[in-house]
Design a protein around this motif. Structure first.
Motif, short mmCIF file in Angstrom:
data_model
loop_
_atom_site.label_atom_id
_atom_site.label_comp_id
_atom_site.label_asym_id
_atom_site.label_seq_id
_atom_site.Cartn_x
_atom_site.Cartn_y
_atom_site.Cartn_z
N ASP A 93 40.58 87.48 71.79
CA ASP A 93 40.50 88.75 72.51
C ASP A 93 40.43 89.93 71.55
OD1 ASP A 93 40.64 87.30 74.82
OD2 ASP A 93 42.64 87.98 75.42
N LEU A 94 41.15 89.83 70.45
CA LEU A 94 41.17 90.91 69.46
C LEU A 94 39.77 91.16 68.89
CD1 LEU A 94 43.03 92.88 67.86
CD2 LEU A 94 43.29 91.06 66.16
N LEU A 95 39.05 90.09 68.64
CA LEU A 95 37.70 90.23 68.07
C LEU A 95 36.72 90.88 69.04
CD1 LEU A 95 37.34 86.86 66.11
CD2 LEU A 95 37.58 89.16 65.15
N LEU A 96 37.00 90.77 70.34
CA LEU A 96 36.14 91.44 71.32
C LEU A 96 36.13 92.95 71.11
CD1 LEU A 96 36.97 89.72 74.74
CD2 LEU A 96 34.94 89.38 73.33
N LEU A 97 37.23 93.47 70.59
CA LEU A 97 37.39 94.92 70.45
C LEU A 97 36.68 95.48 69.23
CD1 LEU A 97 41.18 94.91 71.33
CD2 LEU A 97 39.37 95.84 72.77
N LYS A 98 36.05 94.62 68.46
CA LYS A 98 35.36 95.04 67.25
C LYS A 98 33.88 94.68 67.33
CE LYS A 98 38.71 96.74 64.63
NZ LYS A 98 38.66 98.12 64.09
N GLU A 158 34.78 87.27 55.16
CA GLU A 158 34.58 88.49 55.95
C GLU A 158 35.22 88.42 57.33
OE1 GLU A 158 30.91 90.90 55.71
OE2 GLU A 158 30.13 89.25 54.50
N PRO A 159 34.99 87.36 58.11
CA PRO A 159 35.64 87.33 59.43
C PRO A 159 37.16 87.23 59.37
CG PRO A 159 34.43 85.29 59.02
CD PRO A 159 34.03 86.24 57.95
N VAL A 160 37.70 86.57 58.36
CA VAL A 160 39.16 86.50 58.22
C VAL A 160 39.72 87.88 57.89
CG1 VAL A 160 41.03 85.63 56.77
CG2 VAL A 160 39.29 84.06 57.62
N VAL A 161 39.05 88.59 56.99
CA VAL A 161 39.48 89.96 56.66
C VAL A 161 39.40 90.84 57.90
CG1 VAL A 161 38.90 92.03 55.34
CG2 VAL A 161 38.91 89.80 54.22
N LEU A 162 38.35 90.66 58.70
CA LEU A 162 38.21 91.43 59.93
C LEU A 162 39.38 91.17 60.87
CD1 LEU A 162 36.51 93.28 61.75
CD2 LEU A 162 35.29 91.25 62.55
N LEU A 163 39.82 89.93 60.96
CA LEU A 163 40.98 89.60 61.79
C LEU A 163 42.23 90.32 61.30
CD1 LEU A 163 40.84 85.75 62.55
CD2 LEU A 163 40.84 87.62 64.19
N TYR A 164 42.46 90.27 60.00
CA TYR A 164 43.63 90.92 59.43
C TYR A 164 43.60 92.43 59.69
CZ TYR A 164 45.80 87.04 56.85
OH TYR A 164 46.46 85.89 56.51
N LEU A 165 42.44 93.04 59.49
CA LEU A 165 42.33 94.48 59.68
C LEU A 165 42.51 94.88 61.14
CD1 LEU A 165 39.36 95.34 57.28
CD2 LEU A 165 41.81 95.64 56.87
#
Length: 305
Positions: free
Chosen positions: A207-212, A245-252
């Motif tokens: 769900d968090l990734l939907l917001l990006k 990159e996607p892991v960093v995106l999750l952390y951010l």
């Protein structure tokens, strides 16, 4: 008597840029004048200004992210399924890939995507019992659209996507991954299923990734691999491309969600209410156990069922 037919400068600035049809209908002399005119001429400045104003009116990635946060809040408050949420955002993103839209019409487009997803995923009983249509219609009183516009958008969306409503989502790939892991654990280790907190963390990340909007540049499979890398307890220092990159995106994204000073903290409250009570350390989010909002009530009902 010689008459100066040149228009005043102010009138030139007010003149609208020629359309494609007007250009095609112009004479050869007119076309030659337009092509050879100085780039600093008034006509070209007016065209550039109008084009810039038009671009400023178009919805951006930031507008899209704000609207997705609003849709997340609506679906969570209504107790709709995750499948409805992810299908809605999938329709929205697929539409925006092929068609730009003005910022003022983005909410109407989003509500149309949600209404399509609701009718496709939810049961008629759920739609009726939760008065979903009536609740969505009430939003028009505080917005700039009518229900007829929503229905017109609905047809436009379906036609633009060739009536292909379903498309693979990050939730689909993640659920398949969790099912596969459950099967392996059951056969090899005699474990029936993933730990509850681990499952909730994976769904939270989805769900968090939907917001990006930035997440859309990666494949769904790569995003799920990134989620699984983190859920499995790996550290960010151990990540390597292409997961980096996607892991960093999750952390951010998670960092933004737990930062009360960040601009997204308030719009993303539904995410914290939905998962706050069940996320394991170190991924806990600010959460009030005494919260009695509709989102928290639906979460409790979902777990009790």
């Amino acid at each position: 008597m010689c008459i100066n037919r040149k228009r005043p400068r102010t009138e030139q600035l007010r003149s609208s840029p020629p359309t494609n049809q007007q250009l095609h209908a112009a004479t050869d002399d007119q076309l030659k004048r337009i092509k050879t005119e100085s780039p600093t001429s008034v006509d070209r400045v007016a065209i550039a200004d109008n084009q810039e104003q038009y671009r400023e009116k178009l919805a951006t990635a930031a507008h899209r992210d704000e609207m997705v946060a609003a849709i997340l809040t609506i679906t969570s408050a209504l107790g709709l399924s995750r499948e409805t949420l992810h299908l809605c955002i999938g329709l929205l993103d697929r539409y925006l890939v092929v068609q730009s839209i003005e910022t003022a019409r983005l909410e109407a487009l989003s509500i149309s995507c949600l209404w399509i997803a609701v009718k496709f995923v939810e049961t008629p009983t759920t739609i009726f019992d939760k008065s979903i249509k009536e609740i969505l219609q009430r939003r028009r009183h505080s917005s700039n659209w009518t229900w007829n516009e929503i229905l017109e958008f609905e047809l436009n969306i379906l036609q633009l996507l060739n009536f292909r409503i379903m498309a693979s989502s990050i939730l689909d790939v993640l659920q398949k991954k969790m099912y596969t892991v459950d099967e392996i654990d059951n056969q090899v280790h005699g474990v029936d299923e993933l730990q509850f907190e681990q499952r909730q963390l994976a769904l939270y990340f989805a769900d968090l990734l939907l917001l990006k909007t930035r997440a859309n540049q990666f494949t769904k499979e790569l995003l799920v691999d990134a989620i699984w890398f983190v859920v499995s307890g790996n550290q960010i220092v151990d990540v390597k491309p292409p997961l980096l990159e996607p892991v960093v995106l999750l952390y951010l994204a998670h960092r933004d969600n737990i930062n009360p000073s960040h601009s997204v903290f308030k719009p993303w409250f539904a995410l914290r209410c939905r998962y706050g009570a069940y996320l394991p350390a170190p991924w806990k989010v600010p959460y009030d156990p005494s919260c009695v909002c509709r989102i928290c009530e639906h979460v409790k009902d979902e777990l009790a069922s």
